[in-house]
Design a protein around this motif. Sequence first.
Motif, mmCIF file in Angstrom:
data_model
loop_
_atom_site.group_PDB
_atom_site.id
_atom_site.type_symbol
_atom_site.label_atom_id
_atom_site.label_comp_id
_atom_site.label_asym_id
_atom_site.label_seq_id
_atom_site.Cartn_x
_atom_site.Cartn_y
_atom_site.Cartn_z
ATOM 1 N N PRO A 82 7.285 -110.419 36.073
ATOM 2 C CA PRO A 82 7.179 -109.077 35.410
ATOM 3 C C PRO A 82 8.490 -108.869 34.302
ATOM 4 C CG PRO A 82 7.710 -108.370 37.751
ATOM 5 C CD PRO A 82 7.518 -109.829 37.728
ATOM 6 N N ASP A 83 9.570 -109.024 34.772
ATOM 7 C CA ASP A 83 10.803 -108.928 33.815
ATOM 8 C C ASP A 83 10.605 -110.058 32.551
ATOM 9 O OD1 ASP A 83 11.875 -106.870 35.166
ATOM 10 O OD2 ASP A 83 13.377 -107.849 36.248
ATOM 11 N N ALA A 84 10.409 -111.133 33.035
ATOM 12 C CA ALA A 84 10.250 -112.129 32.021
ATOM 13 C C ALA A 84 9.055 -111.843 31.093
ATOM 14 C CB ALA A 84 10.067 -113.573 32.398
ATOM 15 N N LEU A 85 8.014 -111.335 31.840
ATOM 16 C CA LEU A 85 6.820 -110.986 30.722
ATOM 17 C C LEU A 85 7.112 -109.699 29.939
ATOM 18 C CD1 LEU A 85 3.946 -111.450 30.265
ATOM 19 C CD2 LEU A 85 3.259 -110.003 32.063
ATOM 20 N N ARG A 86 7.796 -108.879 30.147
ATOM 21 C CA ARG A 86 8.130 -107.766 29.493
ATOM 22 C C ARG A 86 9.147 -108.310 28.341
ATOM 23 N NH1 ARG A 86 8.074 -104.322 34.463
ATOM 24 N NH2 ARG A 86 9.615 -105.299 35.291
ATOM 25 N N GLY A 87 9.914 -109.274 28.523
ATOM 26 C CA GLY A 87 10.717 -109.802 27.618
ATOM 27 C C GLY A 87 10.055 -110.526 26.416
ATOM 28 N N SER A 88 8.994 -111.328 27.144
ATOM 29 C CA SER A 88 8.140 -112.040 25.959
ATOM 30 C C SER A 88 7.379 -111.191 25.130
ATOM 31 C CB SER A 88 7.246 -113.012 26.667
ATOM 32 O OG SER A 88 8.127 -114.209 27.502
ATOM 33 N N ILE A 89 6.959 -110.151 25.722
ATOM 34 C CA ILE A 89 6.237 -109.137 24.969
ATOM 35 C C ILE A 89 6.978 -108.566 23.709
ATOM 36 C CG2 ILE A 89 4.870 -107.058 24.959
ATOM 37 C CD1 ILE A 89 3.862 -107.907 27.763
ATOM 38 N N ALA A 90 8.292 -108.128 24.113
ATOM 39 C CA ALA A 90 9.202 -107.512 23.383
ATOM 40 C C ALA A 90 9.482 -108.552 22.245
ATOM 41 C CB ALA A 90 10.538 -107.146 24.138
ATOM 42 N N ARG A 91 9.767 -109.903 22.573
ATOM 43 C CA ARG A 91 9.991 -110.886 21.553
ATOM 44 C C ARG A 91 9.036 -111.022 20.461
ATOM 45 N NH1 ARG A 91 12.032 -116.897 22.754
ATOM 46 N NH2 ARG A 91 12.657 -117.670 20.823
ATOM 47 N N MET A 92 7.806 -111.066 20.998
ATOM 48 C CA MET A 92 6.511 -111.176 20.050
ATOM 49 C C MET A 92 6.451 -109.922 19.167
ATOM 50 S SD MET A 92 3.384 -113.209 21.683
ATOM 51 C CE MET A 92 3.455 -112.190 23.468
ATOM 52 N N MET A 93 6.733 -108.749 19.674
ATOM 53 C CA MET A 93 6.701 -107.507 18.975
ATOM 54 C C MET A 93 7.586 -107.209 17.821
ATOM 55 S SD MET A 93 3.823 -106.222 19.723
ATOM 56 C CE MET A 93 3.904 -104.635 19.152
ATOM 57 N N ALA A 94 8.773 -108.009 18.077
ATOM 58 C CA ALA A 94 9.890 -107.806 17.030
ATOM 59 C C ALA A 94 9.365 -108.255 15.661
ATOM 60 C CB ALA A 94 11.221 -108.783 17.496
ATOM 61 N N THR A 95 8.226 -109.349 15.654
ATOM 62 C CA THR A 95 7.885 -109.754 14.216
ATOM 63 C C THR A 95 7.028 -108.677 13.706
ATOM 64 O OG1 THR A 95 6.019 -110.895 15.348
ATOM 65 C CG2 THR A 95 7.918 -112.065 15.036
ATOM 66 N N ARG A 96 6.743 -107.650 14.386
ATOM 67 C CA ARG A 96 5.959 -106.503 13.918
ATOM 68 C C ARG A 96 4.677 -107.005 13.252
ATOM 69 N NH1 ARG A 96 9.213 -103.172 9.331
ATOM 70 N NH2 ARG A 96 7.433 -101.880 9.745
ATOM 71 N N PRO A 97 3.671 -107.770 14.496
ATOM 72 C CA PRO A 97 2.466 -108.419 14.224
ATOM 73 C C PRO A 97 1.417 -107.127 13.897
ATOM 74 C CG PRO A 97 3.100 -108.117 16.623
ATOM 75 C CD PRO A 97 4.230 -107.903 15.861
ATOM 76 N N SER A 98 0.430 -107.523 13.108
ATOM 77 C CA SER A 98 -0.672 -106.682 12.848
ATOM 78 C C SER A 98 -2.100 -107.191 13.414
ATOM 79 C CB SER A 98 -1.023 -106.744 11.512
ATOM 80 O OG SER A 98 -1.209 -108.274 10.928
ATOM 81 N N ARG A 99 -1.840 -108.358 14.346
ATOM 82 C CA ARG A 99 -3.072 -108.781 14.955
ATOM 83 C C ARG A 99 -2.523 -109.695 15.897
ATOM 84 N NH1 ARG A 99 -3.603 -109.916 10.142
ATOM 85 N NH2 ARG A 99 -5.360 -108.338 9.707
ATOM 86 N N MET A 100 -3.396 -109.919 17.299
ATOM 87 C CA MET A 100 -3.091 -110.801 18.025
ATOM 88 C C MET A 100 -4.539 -111.371 18.414
ATOM 89 S SD MET A 100 0.187 -110.118 19.140
ATOM 90 C CE MET A 100 1.281 -109.153 19.686
ATOM 91 N N TYR A 101 -4.129 -112.875 18.687
ATOM 92 C CA TYR A 101 -5.357 -113.697 19.108
ATOM 93 C C TYR A 101 -5.234 -114.049 20.417
ATOM 94 C CZ TYR A 101 -5.409 -113.818 14.058
ATOM 95 O OH TYR A 101 -5.625 -113.647 12.537
ATOM 96 N N LEU A 102 -6.007 -113.618 21.469
ATOM 97 C CA LEU A 102 -5.832 -113.698 22.832
ATOM 98 C C LEU A 102 -7.141 -114.596 23.241
ATOM 99 C CD1 LEU A 102 -4.426 -111.102 22.375
ATOM 100 C CD2 LEU A 102 -5.666 -110.191 24.449
ATOM 101 N N THR A 103 -6.870 -115.721 24.250
ATOM 102 C CA THR A 103 -7.783 -116.618 24.719
ATOM 103 C C THR A 103 -8.854 -115.829 25.431
ATOM 104 O OG1 THR A 103 -6.164 -118.370 25.190
ATOM 105 C CG2 THR A 103 -7.938 -118.557 26.272
#
Length: 337
Positions: free
Chosen positions: A221-242
């Motif tokens: 969980p800690d690593a997952l929260r960190g990965s999400i935060a890292r992606m959000m730092a780019t200020r995405p406007s969409r996500m492509y989920l499998t």
Amino acid sequence: MSATSALPPAPASLPDYLESLGHGIYAVDTAFQRDHFDAAFLIVADGRAAFVDTGTRHALPRLLGALEALGLAREAVDWVIPTHVHLDHAGGVGPLMAELPSATLLVHPRGLRHMVDPSALWAGALAVYGEEEMRRSYGELVGVPESRTQASSDEQRITLGSRTLRLIDTPGHARHHHCLWDETSGGWFTGDTFGLSYREFDDPERGAWIMPTSTPVQFEPDALRGSIARMMATRPSRMYLTHYSRIGRDEADVERLAALLVAQIDEMEAIALRLRDAPDRHQALKRELLALYQRRAAEHLGGRMPPSRIAALLAMDVELNAQGLGVWLDKPAKQRQ
């Protein structure tokens, strides 16, 4: 010519399993488990193409059919990029690569050996799903010649025509997971790092609903929260989920989804720790997780979906999430930090 101006128009008519998402990106419904459950993505720029995730071996006719529908030769595919080596994302890699003479397989360094020799991957999945389910849902695994593979690296950039894709290491769901940032669309190809969002839970006003996935055996969980935060730092406007396809109406909507996802990761961690020593722990985890997701989905949908329908749609995810939390709980405490 800019990457944006080089994007081809989508054909007027596409097969029902192929959806244009704009920006030269297409979702291929791989027909795994049910419709609109598992997507492979095809990115097209300047006549060149890349697949991100492949679904299982059974998806091969649709993956090749997508190329044909878009008028792309198999030689036009430069990259096949599984986000990680779980079989619903990478089970079709070997058969697909055999059909694409110009493609390079780009895979996380922790997963590369499993794409070259998938025997251990098969054995691990067999322990989770059983022989009958493995044959029915996934089919035979095929290795890829090592000479056609490349290990990804954190912050790696690759080109597709005039388009640039950036890869980052994103542990949390699995340690062999990377995600891809596409500046042209302002979106991430997230595999399972940004959770699951099924179209049955979409609300016309509120948009998409999302939940985490903690499938065995590397949930952190800690690593997952960190990965999400890292992606959000780019200020995405969409996500492509499998699981499944494009979500996010704009930057603010993606922020809403990220907050909902992280809140549920926190709740799942708390549930797991509370039930660590519970009798019949697995069943207790399943009950608590289902109650959490039913409550969250009901809040999103205003109670319009019966709890029994939510339970049916999420049955497999509840089972696998409980298994993954159990594996996490059984690790030494210092490894759960």
